[in-house]
Scaffold this active site. Structure first.
Site, PDB file in Angstrom:
ATOM      1  N   HIS A 260       0.840  -1.203   0.000  1.00 37.72           N
ATOM      2  CA  HIS A 260       0.000   0.000   0.000  1.00 37.72           C
ATOM      3  C   HIS A 260       0.878   1.257   0.000  1.00 37.72           C
ATOM      4  O   HIS A 260       0.720   2.143  -0.847  1.00 37.72           O
ATOM      5  CB  HIS A 260      -0.922  -0.024   1.227  1.00 37.72           C
ATOM      6  CG  HIS A 260      -1.786   1.185   1.361  1.00 37.72           C
ATOM      7  ND1 HIS A 260      -3.083   1.230   0.893  1.00 37.72           N
ATOM      8  CD2 HIS A 260      -1.541   2.415   1.884  1.00 37.72           C
ATOM      9  CE1 HIS A 260      -3.595   2.431   1.135  1.00 37.72           C
ATOM     10  NE2 HIS A 260      -2.676   3.174   1.732  1.00 37.72           N
ATOM     11  N   GLU A 261       1.805   1.317   0.931  1.00 37.79           N
ATOM     12  CA  GLU A 261       2.678   2.504   0.999  1.00 37.79           C
ATOM     13  C   GLU A 261       3.535   2.613  -0.260  1.00 37.79           C
ATOM     14  O   GLU A 261       3.861   3.709  -0.708  1.00 37.79           O
ATOM     15  CB  GLU A 261       3.548   2.478   2.257  1.00 37.79           C
ATOM     16  CG  GLU A 261       2.780   2.467   3.588  1.00 37.79           C
ATOM     17  CD  GLU A 261       1.689   3.530   3.711  1.00 37.79           C
ATOM     18  OE1 GLU A 261       1.837   4.613   3.105  1.00 37.79           O
ATOM     19  OE2 GLU A 261       0.677   3.278   4.401  1.00 37.79           O
ATOM     20  N   HIS A 264       1.694   4.542  -2.769  1.00 35.43           N
ATOM     21  CA  HIS A 264       1.867   5.985  -2.531  1.00 35.43           C
ATOM     22  C   HIS A 264       3.259   6.420  -3.016  1.00 35.43           C
ATOM     23  O   HIS A 264       3.418   7.466  -3.641  1.00 35.43           O
ATOM     24  CB  HIS A 264       1.747   6.299  -1.033  1.00 35.43           C
ATOM     25  CG  HIS A 264       0.346   6.265  -0.498  1.00 35.43           C
ATOM     26  ND1 HIS A 264      -0.667   7.050  -1.005  1.00 35.43           N
ATOM     27  CD2 HIS A 264      -0.219   5.545   0.510  1.00 35.43           C
ATOM     28  CE1 HIS A 264      -1.794   6.826  -0.319  1.00 35.43           C
ATOM     29  NE2 HIS A 264      -1.557   5.907   0.604  1.00 35.43           N
ATOM     30  N   GLU A 290      -4.717   7.934  -2.769  1.00 34.59           N
ATOM     31  CA  GLU A 290      -5.207   6.666  -2.229  1.00 34.59           C
ATOM     32  C   GLU A 290      -5.557   5.694  -3.370  1.00 34.59           C
ATOM     33  O   GLU A 290      -5.418   4.479  -3.215  1.00 34.59           O
ATOM     34  CB  GLU A 290      -6.428   6.956  -1.352  1.00 34.59           C
ATOM     35  CG  GLU A 290      -6.736   5.918  -0.315  1.00 34.59           C
ATOM     36  CD  GLU A 290      -5.612   5.633   0.679  1.00 34.59           C
ATOM     37  OE1 GLU A 290      -4.693   6.454   0.828  1.00 34.59           O
ATOM     38  OE2 GLU A 290      -5.649   4.556   1.297  1.00 34.59           O
TER      39      GLU A 290
HETATM   40 ZN    ZN Z   1      -2.965   5.261   2.037  1.00 39.66          ZN
END
Ligand code: ZN
Length: 495
Positions: A260-261, A264, A290
């Protein structure tokens, strides 16, 4: 004109450098700071915040903008984007008197500690006055910014320019209509068996997640991942700082929060570094940010195709832990659906219901239809109606999130909008890039990454979220692709 533009760029660049140092100090505080140095760090950060504010409100910026705005025809299309967004930032920051900014910062710090204590004590009443004061401050801020009649819309716009509560309500109502029955159907079939993945050595977890994130395209020459209490991603394109955390008995939590990171981080690394100080090299808003993290975490990270490639290596590193667990069982673990009261522990099927709950509550708070003192009851009722379970105390209910202690209202919707955008982008990517599954099964993620670079990252802040999404996908933002994706992915496993 060129001189005036260059002068503006220099001022914006200086502001960007100060903010990046401030961000680095914040990262360091969460990753490295010795416990005795906290007070000194607070002082350092306050000084950086003061410098950043001085740079952002420098009258020379205002003068430069006024000069450039006299003849926008003389500017290129890109320069006009820079001037437009610099004007928005400058006005926003100069409209707030410094007494207001200081009062809000002081209250935020006090409210954070009140929240942490209230959560530990399961005592909402002690925290309620802090939330009330934050709502009052949010309304005052909206008023100062000229949004006095629409304070919640103002709060939303701070994170996602272009959205209104009304637009989000329409999108969420349609999502809820499809999602509630789907969740009930899946819950009925999924059971609630605990995870069989236990005792994964942390060093091997670190090795694996590093290999996965590098293969997805994260550039470790310009970024790193460290351990912190909570996963996050900060920094700018030339120096991205991600964090994760490890539990031997929750290896997938660490892996997927890292992916997830990384999503980003890939967005941040994809922004044009030479434009990092201006709108041409900055992210659109939280929902788009996101959408990037969610797509890599969920659509890509939890796919059969990706695991076709990584499973042999996973089994090599965790041979003992995976004995007796078949490929199919591993895939089910990766896509496990288990209802939970806690948003951050939620699987992606339930996740959006957690957000709809928060959005409905924030709207009622800002409209004055719900008193802060009635929050716990309202929260628990909604939780029961939407998720089918009721918190037994406020730490697993209204006190679970940190956001309101920072006055961050209107932030929760970004998570759900991000999921919608991710699903819609994913549909489009699959349509224009046939054979992605074959790529993933070979460990090749470059065509997808290049596409996001071209279509999204390189656009910077040129378009607002709704406009960008429509440009990228050819359709207005809709919850239908997300519903179809969830039904497809989880229906195949559970229904
Ligand atoms: Zn996030």
């Amino acid at each position: 004109m060129t001189d005036a533009y260059d002068r503006l760029l220099n001022l914006l660049h200086s502001h960007h450098l100060i903010c990046s140092v401030e961000g680095l100090l914040g990262w360091d505080e969460q990753v490295n700071l010795p416990p005795g140095s906290a007070a000194f760090r607070t002082e350092q950060m306050a000084e950086m915040a003061r410098l950043a504010h001085a740079a952002a409100t420098d009258p020379e910026v205002g003068d430069g903008l006024a000069q450039l705005e006299q003849d926008t025809e003389a500017l290129t299309e890109e320069q006009r984007v820079v001037v437009r967004e610099a004007r928005r930032d400058f006005d926003r920051v100069t409209r707030l008197p410094s007494e207001f900014v200081t009062a809000k910062a002081r209250h935020t710090s006090a409210a954070y500690h009140a929240w942490a204590k209230a959560r530990a004590d399961r005592d909402f009443a002690s925290y309620a006055p802090f939330v009330e004061r934050h709502i009052a401050l949010a309304k005052e801020e909206a008023d100062l910014q000229g949004w006095g009649d629409r304070p919640y819309d103002y709060a939303i716009n701070l994170h996602d320019p272009g959205f209104t509560a009304e637009r989000i309500s329409t999108l969420f109502a349609e999502l809820k209509e499809g999602l509630v029955p789907l969740v009930q159907e899946i819950d009925a079939m999924a059971g609630n068996a605990p995870s069989a993945l236990k005792g994964f050595p942390v060093e091997a977890q670190r090795t694996f997640l590093r290999e996965v994130t590098a293969q997805l395209g994260f550039d470790y020459e310009h970024g790193r991942i460290d351990v912190a209490l909570h996963p996050f991603c900060s920094g700018s394109g030339l120096d991205v700082r991600m964090t994760t955390r490890f539990h031997a008995d929750e290896p997938l939590d660490s892996l997927f929060s890292s992916i997830h990171e990384t999503g980003h981080g890939l967005y941040t690394q994809g922004l044009k570094a030479e434009h990092a100080a201006t709108a041409l090299g900055q992210y659109v808003g939280m929902a788009v940010h996101e959408s990037q993290s969610r797509m890599w975490e969920n659509q890509v990270g939890r796919s059969r195709a990706l695991w076709q490639y990584f499973e042999p290596r996973y089994r090599e590193l965790f041979a003992a832990q995976l004995v007796g667990i078949s490929s199919d069982e591993l895939y089910r673990e990766i896509n496990a659906v288990r209802p939970t009261l806690i948003r951050v522990d939620s699987d992606e099927v339930h996740y959006n219901l957690h957000i709809i709950l928060r959005f409905e509550i924030e709207q009622a708070l800002f409209r004055g239809e719900l008193a802060v003192s009635d929050l716990p009851e309202a929260w628990n009722d909604k939780c029961e109606a939407l998720l089918g379970c009721r918190p037994s105390h406020d730490a697993e209910g209204v006190l679970q999130d940190v956001h309101w202690s920072g006055g961050a209202f209107g932030y929760f919707p970004s998570y759900c909008l991000g999921n919608m955008i991710a699903a819609q982008n994913w549909n489009q990517a699959r349509a224009v890039l046939p054979g992605l599954d074959d790529d993933f099964a070979r460990g090749d993620f470059s065509r997808l990454l290049d596409w996001t670079r071209r279509e999204i990252h390189h656009q910077g802040k040129r378009y607002e979220t709704l406009e960008l999404t429509e440009k990228v996908t050819g359709s207005p933002l809709s919850p239908q692709p997300l519903l179809a994706y969830l039904r497809n992915r989880y229906g195949e496993i559970y229904l």
